[in-house]
Write an enzyme that holds these catalytic residues in place. Sequence first.
Site, mmCIF file in Angstrom:
data_model
loop_
_atom_site.group_PDB
_atom_site.id
_atom_site.type_symbol
_atom_site.label_atom_id
_atom_site.label_comp_id
_atom_site.label_asym_id
_atom_site.label_seq_id
_atom_site.Cartn_x
_atom_site.Cartn_y
_atom_site.Cartn_z
ATOM 1 N N LYS A 87 0.843 -1.198 0.000
ATOM 2 C CA LYS A 87 0.000 0.000 0.000
ATOM 3 C C LYS A 87 0.878 1.248 0.000
ATOM 4 O O LYS A 87 1.538 1.565 0.972
ATOM 5 C CB LYS A 87 -0.911 0.049 1.224
ATOM 6 N N GLU B 75 9.491 1.118 11.013
ATOM 7 C CA GLU B 75 10.505 2.189 10.966
ATOM 8 C C GLU B 75 9.734 3.490 11.091
ATOM 9 O O GLU B 75 8.958 3.849 10.214
ATOM 10 C CB GLU B 75 11.297 2.113 9.670
ATOM 11 N N CYS C 202 13.655 10.401 6.837
ATOM 12 C CA CYS C 202 13.473 9.865 8.200
ATOM 13 C C CYS C 202 14.725 10.044 9.052
ATOM 14 O O CYS C 202 14.623 10.244 10.253
ATOM 15 C CB CYS C 202 12.997 8.423 8.172
HETATM 16 P P1 ADP Z 1 2.533 10.560 7.500
HETATM 17 O O1 ADP Z 1 1.813 11.316 8.573
HETATM 18 O O2 ADP Z 1 3.946 10.921 7.367
HETATM 19 O O3 ADP Z 1 1.817 10.541 6.191
HETATM 20 P P2 ADP Z 1 1.536 7.954 8.149
HETATM 21 O O4 ADP Z 1 2.024 7.015 9.177
HETATM 22 O O5 ADP Z 1 0.185 8.545 8.304
HETATM 23 O O6 ADP Z 1 2.645 9.074 8.034
HETATM 24 O O7 ADP Z 1 1.598 7.288 6.702
HETATM 25 C C1 ADP Z 1 2.478 6.275 6.304
HETATM 26 C C2 ADP Z 1 1.696 5.200 5.607
HETATM 27 O O8 ADP Z 1 0.793 4.630 6.545
HETATM 28 C C3 ADP Z 1 0.846 5.677 4.430
HETATM 29 O O9 ADP Z 1 0.863 4.701 3.412
HETATM 30 C C4 ADP Z 1 -0.535 5.798 5.053
HETATM 31 O O10 ADP Z 1 -1.573 5.672 4.121
HETATM 32 C C5 ADP Z 1 -0.523 4.621 6.004
HETATM 33 N N1 ADP Z 1 -1.499 4.723 7.103
HETATM 34 C C6 ADP Z 1 -1.979 5.849 7.675
HETATM 35 N N2 ADP Z 1 -2.896 5.548 8.627
HETATM 36 C C7 ADP Z 1 -2.995 4.195 8.658
HETATM 37 C C8 ADP Z 1 -3.777 3.259 9.429
HETATM 38 N N3 ADP Z 1 -4.644 3.668 10.357
HETATM 39 N N4 ADP Z 1 -3.607 1.941 9.187
HETATM 40 C C9 ADP Z 1 -2.723 1.508 8.261
HETATM 41 N N5 ADP Z 1 -1.987 2.332 7.499
HETATM 42 C C10 ADP Z 1 -2.104 3.663 7.682
#
Ligand code: ADP
Length: 495
Positions: free
Chosen positions: A189, A265, A300
Site C-alpha cells: 500500500k 521504521e 526519516c
Molecule cells: P505521514 O503522517 O507521514 O503521512 P503515516 O504514518 O500517516 O505518516 O503514513 C504512512 C503510511 O501509513 C501511508 O501509506 C498511510 O496511508 C498509512 N497509514 C496511515 N494511517 C494508517 C492506518 N490507520 N492503518 C494503516 N496504514 C495507515
Amino acid sequence: MLDQSRIDALRDAPVAAGAHIIDGESRPASDGATMEVISPLDGAVLTTVPKGTATDAEAAIASARAAFDDGRWSGLAPAARKKVLLKWADLIEAEALELAVLGVRDNGTEIGMALKAEPLTAVANIRYYAEAIDKLYGEIAPTAPDALGLVHREPAGVVGAIVPWNFPLMIGTWKLGPALAAGCSVVLKPAETASLTLLRIAELALDAGLPPGVLNVVTGEGHVVGAAIAESMDIDVLVFTGSGPTGRRLLEASAKSNMKRVYLELGGKSPNVVFADAPDLAEAAKVSAAGIFRNSGQVCVAGSRLLVERSIHDEFVDLLAEAARKMKVGDPLDPTTNAGAVNSQRQLDQNLAFVDEARAQGREIRIGGSRILEETGGYYMAPTIVTGVAPTDRLAQQEIFGPVLAVIPFDTEEEALRIANGTDYGLAAAVWTANLSRAHRMIRKIKAGVVHVNTYGGADLTVPLGGVKQSGNGHDKSLHAFDKYLDLKTAWIKL
Ligand code: ADP
C-alpha cells in the site's frame, strides 16, 4: 541522465489515471471511487488513483495468499526468482528518468536527489537481493552424533507492506527486494500522496515475468486499505515505514487479529552533535545543512536537532545559515535545485505550525520560517533555523518532517549525550569531533540505529537501517533485511 530537455519534455506530459494491480490485472476500486493526485509543484491535479476499499485489500490479500500457497513463486528455485528480479531491475533502469520525473511531480523531491534515491536505488536494491538469494545456505546444527539438526530458511508467507511518500521507490524496494527474493508474496500500500511510481514498477514486474498475484499494489487511504491489511488474518508479516501513531495502530491490529509479525521504521528526531574540536566547522555546517534541508527535511534520518558546543555556537550558526542560504529551494524539476517542494498542503501547514509555536515561545527564528514561492501554487518552505530551543520543546521532541532545524547549545560531553538521548526516538545521530576517543564514547552511548562521525547521512545498501526505542524495530537494507522475510525451520532427525 539529467538532461534538461528530456526533463522538460516529461514535465507536462499527461499522466494516465492509476489503477490497482491485483492478481496481475489493472483494476479500479470495487466501488469505482478515485482520489485526486495533487502535484506539490503547483497544487494542480496531476491524475487520479483508485480510492481503494477494504474489499480491494481483501481481493489483493486473497490473490497473494493463493500465489504463495500454490508455489508459483515461493516454490521456484532461488536462481529462477533471481532471473525474473534481475529482468525487473533492467526494466526499471531503462525507464529511470521517466520514473524519476513522475515521482517528483507526485511527491516534490528535487530531481537530482530523486533520480539517484528513487529509480536507481530501486534498481540497486532489487539487484542486490536477487543476487543474494541463491547464495544463502541453511545450517547443520552441531548436535550430538545420534541426531541431525537441519535449519532451513523458508519464505515467511504473505507480506503486507505499507510505505510513506518521501521516497516511495527506495523504501518500497527496501521491502519488496528481500521479500520477493525470499519467495514471499506481497500486498503493497503506497502513501496517498505518492502512489504513481510504485504502480508503474508493479506493471514492470509483470512484464519481467513475475507471476500474477505475487505483487499486488492497492492505493487508497491508510485508515481503510492500510487498516484492512493490518487487520487481515491472512497477512503473515507486516512491514511499515511511517509515523509513530500509525505504527502503534499496526501493533494493535496485529494483536487483535492473527498476531502477525510487525516491523516498524517510525522516523526520528536525530541529534547532530557538533563539538568545538570538529575538524572543519565550515564543512560540518555545509553537510549539516544538507542533512536537514535536502528534500525539504522529508527524510526519516534527517538531522533535525543540532546540538552545538556553546563556545562555537554563534560562529557555527552563522556558517550554517550561510550554507542554508546558498541552497536553492524551488522547482524540483530544475537539476540545480537543492530542496524541492513540501509534499502536501497538510505537511506544509504542519511545518509552519511548529515554527509558529516556537516563535510564540520566544525562540529565535534565525532564518526562514515561512512559506515561499506561493505564486506557483506549489508547497515550498524556506530552510528554517530556530535557535535557543530548549531540549523539552515540542520542536526538539517531535518529528516535524520538514525543513526546520532546532538548535540547542551544550557545555559538556555528558550534557550533549543526555540531550541527544532525551527523546522517544532512536534512529540516527552524528558526532563531529577530532577526538577519536570521544567519537567512540559517543558511538557507544548514543541510542540510535546509526551514528555518523564527521559526516551526516552517509550510508549505502550494505549497511542495515533500523531504529531503537520508539523509532521502531527490525532492519531494512543489507542481508539482515532477509530476517523479516525468511523463517527458520528446524528438522530434527534421529540417526
Ligand atoms: P505521514 O503522517 O507521514 O503521512 P503515516 O504514518 O500517516 O505518516 O503514513 C504512512 C503510511 O501509513 C501511508 O501509506 C498511510 O496511508 C498509512 N497509514 C496511515 N494511517 C494508517 C492506518 N490507520 N492503518 C494503516 N496504514 C495507515
